[in-house]
Design an enzyme around this catalytic site. Structure first.
Site, PDB file in Angstrom:
ATOM      1  CG  HIS A 167      -0.316   0.111   2.531  1.00  0.00           C
ATOM      2  ND1 HIS A 167      -0.122  -0.974   3.334  1.00  0.00           N
ATOM      3  CD2 HIS A 167       0.180   1.172   3.217  1.00  0.00           C
ATOM      4  CE1 HIS A 167       0.478  -0.598   4.458  1.00  0.00           C
ATOM      5  NE2 HIS A 167       0.669   0.701   4.404  1.00  0.00           N
ATOM      6  CD  GLU A 197       0.394  10.099 -14.847  1.00  0.00           C
ATOM      7  OE1 GLU A 197       0.786  10.434 -15.973  1.00  0.00           O
ATOM      8  OE2 GLU A 197       1.114   9.474 -14.039  1.00  0.00           O
ATOM      9  CD  GLU A 240      -1.774   3.104   6.416  1.00  0.00           C
ATOM     10  OE1 GLU A 240      -1.675   3.624   7.534  1.00  0.00           O
ATOM     11  OE2 GLU A 240      -0.911   2.359   5.931  1.00  0.00           O
ATOM     12  CG  HIS A 255       1.637  11.321 -10.163  1.00  0.00           C
ATOM     13  ND1 HIS A 255       2.752  11.917 -10.713  1.00  0.00           N
ATOM     14  CD2 HIS A 255       1.500  10.135 -10.802  1.00  0.00           C
ATOM     15  CE1 HIS A 255       3.255  11.132 -11.650  1.00  0.00           C
ATOM     16  NE2 HIS A 255       2.511  10.040 -11.721  1.00  0.00           N
TER      17      HIS A 255
END
Length: 141
Positions: free
Chosen positions: A5, A122, A56, A74
């Site tokens: 994550h 993005e 998260e 990003h």
């Protein structure tokens, strides 16, 4: 090893969950309050954590704003129809900061949106990415 994550600190958990789940179509996978530490963790994504990388969202109860800083770039999401996706995001009140089109010096079609805390997301039109990614996709097809 496998990427599990990416964590983002958010100032308003409800607004962030609405953006990631309602606007971007992710699912809330799990959420837990930690009263002793005064924070809440919420995990969102497009599939279960056993097989997918997720986000998260960390909400510290006493903090309603973060400075993003110059090191963050990003998070990228692949989409089937970038134009329809951006129109849908705008219709739901989301902020498109770069309209869809080819990236500078390349042919990959991209757009950028912004979450409630100002984090850039993005969007990449699937099938337009660089040749290395196309080769992987063709090899697994």
């Amino acid at each position: 090893m496998r990427m599990l994550h990416t964590m983002l600190r958010v100032g308003n958990l409800e607004a962030s969950l609405k953006f990631y789940c309602d606007v971007l179509g992710m699912k809330l996978l799990r959420q837990k309050d930690y009263p002793g530490g005064k924070f809440t963790l919420a995990f969102v994504g497009y599939g279960d954590e056993a097989n997918h990388t997720v986000l998260e969202l960390t909400y510290n109860w006493d903090t309603d704003h973060y400075d993003i800083g110059s090191g963050y770039g990003h998070v990228a999401l692949g989409v089937e129809d970038i134009y329809a996706t951006c129109n849908g995001i705008k219709e739901m009140g989301g902020k498109v900061t770069r309209e869809p089109g080819p990236m500078k010096h390349g042919s990959t079609v991209i757009a950028f949106v912004e979450d409630p805390d100002g984090y850039k997301i993005e969007l990449i039109q699937l099938g337009t990415q660089g040749s290395a990614q196309k080769e992987v996709a063709e090899a697994t097809a």
